[in-house]
Design a protein around this motif. Structure first.
Motif, mmCIF file in Angstrom:
data_model
loop_
_atom_site.group_PDB
_atom_site.id
_atom_site.type_symbol
_atom_site.label_atom_id
_atom_site.label_comp_id
_atom_site.label_asym_id
_atom_site.label_seq_id
_atom_site.Cartn_x
_atom_site.Cartn_y
_atom_site.Cartn_z
ATOM 1 N N LYS A 126 3.326 7.239 6.512
ATOM 2 C CA LYS A 126 3.398 6.464 7.755
ATOM 3 C C LYS A 126 2.046 5.791 8.020
ATOM 4 O O LYS A 126 1.002 6.412 7.851
ATOM 5 C CB LYS A 126 3.766 7.417 8.897
ATOM 6 N N ASP A 127 2.125 4.524 8.411
ATOM 7 C CA ASP A 127 0.870 3.843 8.765
ATOM 8 C C ASP A 127 0.554 4.057 10.238
ATOM 9 O O ASP A 127 1.431 4.372 11.038
ATOM 10 C CB ASP A 127 0.965 2.347 8.466
ATOM 11 N N THR A 128 -0.710 3.879 10.584
ATOM 12 C CA THR A 128 -1.137 3.998 11.975
ATOM 13 C C THR A 128 -0.771 2.714 12.712
ATOM 14 O O THR A 128 -0.934 1.621 12.172
ATOM 15 C CB THR A 128 -2.650 4.211 12.049
ATOM 16 N N SER A 173 2.778 13.439 5.286
ATOM 17 C CA SER A 173 3.387 14.758 5.572
ATOM 18 C C SER A 173 4.248 15.123 4.366
ATOM 19 O O SER A 173 5.207 14.394 4.048
ATOM 20 C CB SER A 173 4.259 14.714 6.838
ATOM 21 N N ILE A 174 3.912 16.254 3.678
ATOM 22 C CA ILE A 174 4.620 16.681 2.467
ATOM 23 C C ILE A 174 5.001 18.155 2.618
ATOM 24 O O ILE A 174 4.135 18.984 2.972
ATOM 25 C CB ILE A 174 3.758 16.477 1.214
ATOM 26 N N GLN A 200 0.826 -1.216 0.000
ATOM 27 C CA GLN A 200 0.000 0.000 0.000
ATOM 28 C C GLN A 200 0.864 1.272 0.000
ATOM 29 O O GLN A 200 0.560 2.245 -0.704
ATOM 30 C CB GLN A 200 -0.935 -0.008 1.214
ATOM 31 N N ILE A 201 1.957 1.264 0.797
ATOM 32 C CA ILE A 201 2.839 2.447 0.842
ATOM 33 C C ILE A 201 3.495 2.678 -0.518
ATOM 34 O O ILE A 201 3.596 3.814 -1.004
ATOM 35 C CB ILE A 201 3.896 2.273 1.943
ATOM 36 N N SER A 202 3.950 1.587 -1.149
ATOM 37 C CA SER A 202 4.576 1.720 -2.468
ATOM 38 C C SER A 202 3.596 2.310 -3.471
ATOM 39 O O SER A 202 3.953 3.203 -4.278
ATOM 40 C CB SER A 202 5.084 0.362 -2.946
ATOM 41 N N ASN A 203 2.348 1.839 -3.437
ATOM 42 C CA ASN A 203 1.335 2.362 -4.352
ATOM 43 C C ASN A 203 1.044 3.832 -4.060
ATOM 44 O O ASN A 203 0.877 4.645 -4.988
ATOM 45 C CB ASN A 203 0.052 1.541 -4.248
ATOM 46 N N ALA A 204 0.994 4.175 -2.769
ATOM 47 C CA ALA A 204 0.724 5.569 -2.401
ATOM 48 C C ALA A 204 1.857 6.493 -2.865
ATOM 49 O O ALA A 204 1.620 7.605 -3.383
ATOM 50 C CB ALA A 204 0.541 5.680 -0.881
ATOM 51 N N SER A 230 7.807 -2.131 17.692
ATOM 52 C CA SER A 230 7.193 -1.535 18.880
ATOM 53 C C SER A 230 6.875 -2.663 19.850
ATOM 54 O O SER A 230 7.049 -3.827 19.561
ATOM 55 C CB SER A 230 5.908 -0.778 18.505
ATOM 56 N N LYS A 231 6.393 -2.360 21.021
ATOM 57 C CA LYS A 231 6.087 -3.377 22.026
ATOM 58 C C LYS A 231 4.924 -4.265 21.589
ATOM 59 O O LYS A 231 4.861 -5.414 21.987
ATOM 60 C CB LYS A 231 5.773 -2.702 23.360
ATOM 61 N N LEU A 232 4.035 -3.710 20.820
ATOM 62 C CA LEU A 232 2.857 -4.478 20.427
ATOM 63 C C LEU A 232 2.943 -4.943 18.989
ATOM 64 O O LEU A 232 2.777 -6.110 18.703
ATOM 65 C CB LEU A 232 1.598 -3.628 20.630
ATOM 66 N N ARG A 233 3.211 -4.057 18.084
ATOM 67 C CA ARG A 233 3.259 -4.411 16.669
ATOM 68 C C ARG A 233 4.365 -3.591 15.995
ATOM 69 O O ARG A 233 5.124 -2.889 16.663
ATOM 70 C CB ARG A 233 1.912 -4.111 15.986
ATOM 71 N N GLU A 234 4.428 -3.650 14.675
ATOM 72 C CA GLU A 234 5.406 -2.879 13.909
ATOM 73 C C GLU A 234 4.700 -1.747 13.167
ATOM 74 O O GLU A 234 3.552 -1.894 12.731
ATOM 75 C CB GLU A 234 6.113 -3.775 12.888
ATOM 76 N N ALA A 235 5.391 -0.611 13.019
ATOM 77 C CA ALA A 235 4.912 0.510 12.211
ATOM 78 C C ALA A 235 5.752 0.565 10.942
ATOM 79 O O ALA A 235 6.935 0.223 10.939
ATOM 80 C CB ALA A 235 5.041 1.830 12.963
ATOM 81 N N THR A 236 5.138 1.024 9.832
ATOM 82 C CA THR A 236 5.807 1.053 8.535
ATOM 83 C C THR A 236 5.901 2.510 8.055
ATOM 84 O O THR A 236 4.905 3.232 8.120
ATOM 85 C CB THR A 236 5.035 0.218 7.518
ATOM 86 N N LYS A 237 7.100 2.890 7.561
ATOM 87 C CA LYS A 237 7.308 4.271 7.129
ATOM 88 C C LYS A 237 8.079 4.300 5.818
ATOM 89 O O LYS A 237 8.779 3.361 5.480
ATOM 90 C CB LYS A 237 8.103 5.069 8.163
ATOM 91 N N LEU A 238 7.939 5.432 5.126
ATOM 92 C CA LEU A 238 8.706 5.689 3.912
ATOM 93 C C LEU A 238 9.044 7.182 3.881
ATOM 94 O O LEU A 238 8.160 8.030 4.063
ATOM 95 C CB LEU A 238 7.917 5.297 2.671
#
Length: 477
Positions: A144-146, A78-79, A43-47, A120-128
Motif C-alpha cells: 500500500k502506498d502512503t 503487511s505480510i 513501483q508496486i509491481s516491482n516491489a 479519496s477526497k484529495l488524491r488516490e491511494a494504490t494497493k495490491l
C-alpha cells in the motif's frame, strides 16, 4: 484603427502569462494524477516481484533492507502466512496490521493480483493484495502506498520539473513567434534605411504597417528619403552646372589667351612701322616728311581700329554673361534675318537658296543668336564673287538644331581651319585690309554659341565652304 505597439506588446505579454498559467493548471490537475498512478503502479509491481524472490519463511537482515528501499518511497507492507502469523509489517504492532489489512479481507486476495486505485477526497491511494506460495505455504502480501497528502513531494517535484521544462519550450517558441511579429516592421524599416544610406531611393517604407508607431516612423523615413533625393538631385544638378561653367570658363580663358597672343602679334607690325618712320623723319626732306607723317597716321588708325575691336569684344564677352534665354522658333529668326539681306543679294547678283525645317525650337538669347547668324551671312557675302551662290539651311539633327550658311568659292586652307575662330585672325586674301576687318566675326560666333551650350564649325565642300552651328533642341510643350 492601427494598434499601439506598446499596448499590443503589453497585451501580448499578459495573454502569454495567462496561457502559461492555464497550461500549468491543466497539466497539474489533469495529468499529475495520471502520472502519479502510473509511477506508483510501476513501483508496486516491482516491489511485488522483489518479494516473490525472497525466502519469506526464512528472512534475514539483508531481506529486510529490500523493504526499506520501498518504504523510503512511502510504501507500507503487511505480510502474513496462512495461519495469520506476521512475517513482516512496516507499521507496529504487527498483529494489528495483519488483522486489519489481511485477516479481515481474505476474500480480496488473489494469486494473480491487480493493482487497486481507491479514490479519496484529495488524491488516490494504490494497493495490491496477492498470495505467494513457497514450500507449500501460502503467504498473504499487502502493498500500500502512503496517501499523497502525506507524501508524494518528490514525485510532485519531478512532475513539476517536467511541466516547467515543457512550458519553457512552449514559452521560447511563443516568444520567438511574438518577437518575429514585432520585429518584422522594424526589420523592414532597417532594410529601407540601409537602401537610403546607399542612395537607393526607389524603396519606400510601408506607411500602412500594423502598428501606429511603425507607420509614423515609416512616414518620417519616407519624408527623409524624399528630401535627401531632392537635395542630392539639386547637388548633382549644381555639380553638372559647375562643371559646365568650368568648361565654358576654360574655353573663354583659352580664347582670351589666343586673342592676347594674336593682338600682340598684330600690334608689332604697325608699331615697328611707326618706329622706323619716326627715325626717317629726322633725315628726310620736306616732301618725304609728309609721306612719313601720312604713313604714321595710317598705322595709328590701324591701331585705333584694333583697340576699338578689342574694347568691342570685351563688351560683348561681359554682355553674354547676362544673356536672357527663352524658347525660340529658329525658322522665325532666320526668316527675319533673310529680309535684311535682300539689297546685298541683288547688288552682287547672288543666287540665294533657303531651306528651313518646321518646329526647330531652341532655348537661347535671340539677340546673340541673330548676331551669330549675321556674322556667318556677312562672312559669306564678303567671300562670294559676283553672281555666286549662297545657301541657308535649318534642320533637326538628332537632339540638336543645325544652322548652316554655305557660300561658293575657294576652300579655306587646312592649316587655317582651326585658326579662323581666333580673335583678330584674317586670311591672306584680306591681309592688306586686315585692320579694317579685324577678324572678330567668327570669334563672336564661337563665344555666343559656346555660352548657349552649342557647337560651331566649318566644312570645306567641293565647290565652296559651309559654316554651321548647333544648339540643343527644346522639347515642344
Amino acid at each position: 484603427m492601427k494598434k499601439k505597439f506598446r499596448g499590443w506588446l503589453f497585451l501580448s505579454q499578459g495573454i502569454f502569462l495567462i496561457m502559461l498559467s492555464l497550461c500549468y493548471m491543466l497539466l497539474y490537475f489533469v495529468f499529475f494524477p495520471i502520472y502519479y498512478n502510473w509511477l506508483k503502479d510501476k513501483q508496486i509491481s516491482n516491489a511485488y516481484l522483489d518479494i516473490q524472490d525472497l525466502d519469506l519463511g526464512n528472512m534475514d537482515e539483508d531481506d529486510y533492507s529490500a523493504f526499506a528501499i520501498y518504504e523510503n518511497e512511502n510504501f507500507s507492507f503487511s505480510i502474513a502466512d496462512q495461519d495469520m502469523n506476521p512475517i513482516y509489517t512496516t507499521k507496529k504492532p504487527s498483529e494489528f496490521y495483519v488483522n486489519r489489512n489481511i485477516a479481515s479481507k481474505l476474500d480480496t486476495f488473489s494469486r494473480t493480483p491487480d493493482i487497486i486505485h481507491r479514490d479519496s477526497k484529495l488524491r488516490e491511494a494504490t494497493k495490491l493484495r496477492g498470495i505467494v506460495t513457497q514450500k507449500g505455504i501460502d503467504y498473504y502480501i499487502v502493498i500500500k502506498d502512503t496517501p499523497i497528502r502525506d507524501s508524494g513531494g518528490g514525485i510532485m517535484a519531478q512532475f513539476l520539473f517536467g511541466v516547467i521544462a515543457v512550458l519553457l519550450l512552449f514559452g521560447f517558441f511563443a516568444v520567438w513567434k511574438i518577437s518575429r511579429r514585432f520585429s518584422k516592421p522594424i526589420e523592414h524599416l532597417a532594410l529601407v534605411a540601409g537602401k537610403i544610406s546607399a542612395k537607393d531611393f526607389n524603396t519606400r517604407a510601408d506607411e500602412n504597417a500594423e502598428y501606429e508607431e511603425a507607420s509614423q516612423l515609416a512616414k518620417c523615413l519616407n519624408q527623409i528619403a524624399d528630401q535627401l533625393q531632392q537635395s542630392l538631385g539639386q547637388i548633382e544638378g549644381n555639380r553638372k552646372q559647375f562643371i559646365q561653367q568650368n568648361v565654358q570658363q576654360e574655353r573663354r580663358d583659352k580664347l582670351q589667351k589666343d586673342f592676347i597672343a594674336n593682338i600682340s602679334h598684330e600690334l608689332k607690325t604697325p608699331l615697328a612701322v611707326i618706329s622706323s618712320q619716326t627715325e626717317m623723319i629726322a633725315y628726310a626732306g620736306e616732301d618725304d616728311r609728309e609721306y612719313y607723317l601720312s604713313s604714321i597716321q595710317e598705322e595709328i588708325a590701324k591701331i585705333s581700329n584694333m583697340v576699338s575691336g578689342l574694347l568691342n569684344m570685351s563688351t560683348i564677352d561681359r554682355q553674354m554673361e547676362n544673356m536672357m534665354e527663352k524658347t525660340l522658333d529658329m525658322k522665325d529668326v532666320l526668316e527675319y534675318i533673310i529680309m535684311k539681306y535682300d539689297g546685298l543679294i541683288k547688288k552682287k547678283m547672288l543666287h540665294m537658296d533657303v531651306f528651313l525645317e518646321e518646329g526647330c525650337l531652341v532655348c537661347g538669347d535671340r539677340e546673340y543668336i541673330e548676331q551669330a547668324v549675321n556674322n556667318y551671312m556677312m562672312n559669306a557675302f564678303e567671300h562670294t564673287e559676283m553672281g555666286g551662290h549662297i545657301r541657308l539651311t535649318l534642320k533637326k539633327q538628332k537632339s540638336d538644331i543645325r544652322v548652316g550658311v554655305y557660300n561658293s568659292g575657294q576652300p579655306i586652307p587646312q592649316k587655317e581651319l582651326d585658326q579662323i575662330w581666333n580673335g583678330f585672325f584674317t586670311t591672306k586674301k584680306k591681309e592688306a585690309d586686315a585692320f579694317s576687318h579685324v577678324g572678330l566675326g567668327l570669334y563672336i560666333v564661337q563665344s555666343v554659341i559656346t555660352m548657349q551650350n552649342g557647337e560651331c564649325g566649318v566644312d570645306n565642300l567641293p565647290d565652296g565652304v559651309e559654316f554651321w552651328f548647333t544648339l540643343p533642341e527644346k522639347a515642344q510643350e
